[in-house]
Design a protein around this motif. Structure first.
Motif, mmCIF file in Angstrom:
data_model
loop_
_atom_site.group_PDB
_atom_site.id
_atom_site.type_symbol
_atom_site.label_atom_id
_atom_site.label_comp_id
_atom_site.label_asym_id
_atom_site.label_seq_id
_atom_site.Cartn_x
_atom_site.Cartn_y
_atom_site.Cartn_z
ATOM 1 N N MET A 199 62.495 -74.801 -7.543
ATOM 2 C CA MET A 199 62.229 -74.439 -8.746
ATOM 3 C C MET A 199 62.447 -72.884 -8.788
ATOM 4 O O MET A 199 61.573 -72.274 -8.065
ATOM 5 N N LYS A 200 62.826 -72.103 -9.634
ATOM 6 C CA LYS A 200 62.813 -70.909 -9.857
ATOM 7 C C LYS A 200 61.699 -70.274 -10.356
ATOM 8 O O LYS A 200 60.731 -71.201 -11.215
ATOM 9 N N ALA A 201 61.302 -68.897 -10.298
ATOM 10 C CA ALA A 201 60.190 -68.404 -10.951
ATOM 11 C C ALA A 201 60.303 -68.490 -12.423
ATOM 12 O O ALA A 201 61.409 -68.347 -13.156
ATOM 13 N N SER A 202 59.181 -69.127 -13.226
ATOM 14 C CA SER A 202 59.492 -69.086 -14.594
ATOM 15 C C SER A 202 59.288 -67.726 -15.430
ATOM 16 O O SER A 202 59.028 -66.918 -14.705
ATOM 17 N N LYS A 203 59.526 -67.575 -16.512
ATOM 18 C CA LYS A 203 59.607 -66.425 -17.669
ATOM 19 C C LYS A 203 58.172 -66.063 -17.394
ATOM 20 O O LYS A 203 57.021 -66.277 -17.069
ATOM 21 N N LYS A 204 58.259 -64.518 -17.782
ATOM 22 C CA LYS A 204 56.953 -63.842 -18.013
ATOM 23 C C LYS A 204 56.319 -64.375 -18.974
ATOM 24 O O LYS A 204 56.461 -64.704 -19.911
ATOM 25 N N ALA A 205 54.813 -64.555 -18.554
ATOM 26 C CA ALA A 205 53.955 -65.108 -19.789
ATOM 27 C C ALA A 205 52.667 -64.622 -19.533
ATOM 28 O O ALA A 205 52.287 -64.226 -18.587
ATOM 29 N N LYS A 206 51.801 -64.451 -20.729
ATOM 30 C CA LYS A 206 50.610 -63.905 -20.559
ATOM 31 C C LYS A 206 49.439 -64.996 -20.585
ATOM 32 O O LYS A 206 49.503 -66.381 -21.207
ATOM 33 N N MET A 207 48.415 -64.713 -19.823
ATOM 34 C CA MET A 207 47.308 -65.594 -19.604
ATOM 35 C C MET A 207 46.732 -65.806 -21.004
ATOM 36 O O MET A 207 46.557 -64.730 -21.782
ATOM 37 N N ASP A 208 46.412 -66.882 -21.149
ATOM 38 C CA ASP A 208 45.651 -67.289 -22.685
ATOM 39 C C ASP A 208 44.244 -66.476 -22.737
ATOM 40 O O ASP A 208 43.494 -66.232 -21.791
ATOM 41 N N GLU A 209 44.129 -66.133 -23.671
ATOM 42 C CA GLU A 209 42.815 -65.163 -23.919
ATOM 43 C C GLU A 209 41.247 -65.954 -23.758
ATOM 44 O O GLU A 209 40.399 -65.441 -23.524
ATOM 45 N N ARG A 210 41.667 -67.211 -23.948
ATOM 46 C CA ARG A 210 40.336 -68.201 -23.506
ATOM 47 C C ARG A 210 39.993 -68.033 -22.367
ATOM 48 O O ARG A 210 38.845 -68.699 -21.768
ATOM 49 N N LEU A 211 40.613 -67.586 -21.152
ATOM 50 C CA LEU A 211 40.415 -67.641 -19.848
ATOM 51 C C LEU A 211 39.355 -66.345 -19.700
ATOM 52 O O LEU A 211 39.884 -65.256 -19.070
ATOM 53 N N VAL A 212 38.101 -66.465 -20.102
ATOM 54 C CA VAL A 212 37.317 -65.252 -20.194
ATOM 55 C C VAL A 212 37.068 -64.852 -18.576
ATOM 56 O O VAL A 212 36.874 -63.643 -18.447
ATOM 57 N N THR A 213 37.022 -65.664 -17.870
ATOM 58 C CA THR A 213 36.914 -65.464 -16.601
ATOM 59 C C THR A 213 38.023 -64.712 -15.816
ATOM 60 O O THR A 213 37.478 -63.747 -14.872
ATOM 61 N N TYR A 214 39.116 -64.613 -16.522
ATOM 62 C CA TYR A 214 40.310 -63.559 -16.149
ATOM 63 C C TYR A 214 40.149 -62.226 -17.099
ATOM 64 O O TYR A 214 40.164 -61.206 -16.460
ATOM 65 N N TRP A 215 40.085 -62.534 -18.203
ATOM 66 C CA TRP A 215 40.163 -61.157 -19.152
ATOM 67 C C TRP A 215 39.081 -60.411 -19.162
ATOM 68 O O TRP A 215 39.090 -59.192 -19.477
ATOM 69 N N ALA A 216 37.930 -61.094 -19.036
ATOM 70 C CA ALA A 216 36.560 -60.414 -19.169
ATOM 71 C C ALA A 216 35.542 -60.630 -17.969
ATOM 72 O O ALA A 216 34.548 -61.431 -18.426
ATOM 73 N N PRO A 217 35.896 -60.447 -16.796
ATOM 74 C CA PRO A 217 35.118 -60.959 -15.829
ATOM 75 C C PRO A 217 33.482 -60.371 -15.737
ATOM 76 O O PRO A 217 32.920 -60.829 -14.921
ATOM 77 N N GLN A 218 33.164 -59.484 -16.596
ATOM 78 C CA GLN A 218 31.811 -58.864 -16.709
ATOM 79 C C GLN A 218 31.029 -59.264 -17.770
ATOM 80 O O GLN A 218 29.939 -58.948 -18.192
ATOM 81 N N SER A 219 31.883 -60.264 -18.511
ATOM 82 C CA SER A 219 30.865 -60.812 -19.849
ATOM 83 C C SER A 219 30.131 -61.677 -19.469
ATOM 84 O O SER A 219 29.826 -62.187 -18.486
ATOM 85 N N VAL A 220 29.151 -62.087 -20.593
ATOM 86 C CA VAL A 220 28.246 -62.766 -20.302
ATOM 87 C C VAL A 220 28.740 -64.397 -19.973
ATOM 88 O O VAL A 220 28.217 -65.310 -19.150
ATOM 89 N N GLU A 221 29.638 -64.752 -20.637
ATOM 90 C CA GLU A 221 30.885 -66.224 -20.377
ATOM 91 C C GLU A 221 31.010 -66.194 -19.012
ATOM 92 O O GLU A 221 30.885 -67.180 -18.373
ATOM 93 N N ALA A 222 31.727 -65.203 -18.519
ATOM 94 C CA ALA A 222 32.041 -65.131 -16.921
ATOM 95 C C ALA A 222 30.793 -65.261 -15.990
ATOM 96 O O ALA A 222 30.777 -66.040 -15.024
ATOM 97 N N GLU A 223 29.593 -64.674 -16.439
ATOM 98 C CA GLU A 223 28.376 -64.905 -15.570
ATOM 99 C C GLU A 223 28.240 -66.043 -15.762
ATOM 100 O O GLU A 223 27.556 -66.723 -14.635
#
Length: 256
Positions: free
Chosen positions: A26-50
């Motif tokens: 399989m080839k590399a898929s198209k560029k895609a943005k990680m969903d904003e609900r992935l708080v552990t990725y987008w906001a690693p210092q947030s209360v949710e991530a903690e």
């Protein structure tokens, strides 16, 4: 205990979120943005991530025995947030120093994991179970080091037959025995709408039950636990809880 699914205030727009297949088929898929609900990725210092870090610690460092390597995440009913928990748990474990993670979307009736990681319309578990290709063809690296995803694929007409097949049993046994340096997290269908979760539960090390605060009836949670087997339950995650954020030490609630 986790709060409701929070949308991060800011997103790292410059991040390279390319998804690359582990297989040469399989080839590399198209560029895609990680969903904003992935708080552990987008906001690693947030209360949710903690809070997810607390969950990670509880799983990886149990008071007795070895940590579970093959973990099934389910809920009593749809809409309780099991895919939110599965995805963020996979990310937070993979962010550890040594841990590798395989995240499998076994809810092929209504697959959600692909949307969290920007892999819409790609083939996945349902195609693997219906055909003869190796599982490596449906394994995708993510922008997060040490995290690999098997998406659910296109919803089939016979989800129960596929997920309860000998091929699925063989897959669970393979990832458990072959990858002893990896944690495998399975996002499974809600107990109230699918029979296949009970079948998969027999082969995993432990189960996380996701409950949505103020919504999921206690009776249905109790029935689901009895059906799965109390000895397999690692714990219950309370999702969508405002109170948990207010009481979590001195942290303030993460703003939308």
């Amino acid at each position: 205990v986790l709060p409701r699914e929070i949308k991060p205030k800011e997103k790292a727009e410059e991040a390279d979120n390319t998804i690359v297949s582990l297989s040469n088929a399989m080839k590399a898929s198209k560029k895609a943005k990680m969903d904003e609900r992935l708080v552990t990725y987008w906001a690693p210092q947030s209360v949710e991530a903690e809070l997810f870090k607390v969950l990670r610690t509880n799983l990886l460092f149990p008071q007795a025995g070895r940590p579970p390597r093959l973990i099934l995440v389910t809920s009593a009913n749809p809409g309780d947030g099991k895919s939110f928990i599965s995805s963020n748990l996979a990310v937070i474990i993979a962010q550890g120093i040594e841990e590798h993670v395989l995240l499998i979307d076994a809810d092929i009736r209504n697959p959600m994991i692909d949307s969290y990681f920007g892999m819409n319309t790609v083939n996945g578990l349902s195609e693997y179970l219906a055909h003869t290709e190796a599982i490596s063809k449906y394994m995708y690296k993510t922008v997060i080091p040490k995290l690999t995803v098997v998406p659910g694929g296109k919803p089939p007409l016979n989800p129960t037959e596929l997920v309860t097949s000998k091929k699925m049993k063989g897959l669970l046994e393979e990832v458990k025995e072959r990858y002893d340096d990896r944690y495998t997290i399975i996002d499974s269908p809600p107990m109230s709408i699918a029979a296949e979760t009970s079948a998969m539960a027999k082969y995993v090390d432990g189960i996380i039950m996701v409950v949505r605060a103020g919504k999921t009836p206690r009776k249905e949670v109790a029935e689901a636990i009895e059906q799965l087997g109390r000895e397999k339950i690692l714990g219950i995650v309370l999702n969508d809880s405002e109170q948990s954020v207010k009481k979590y030490y001195g942290y303030k609630k993460y703003k939308r």
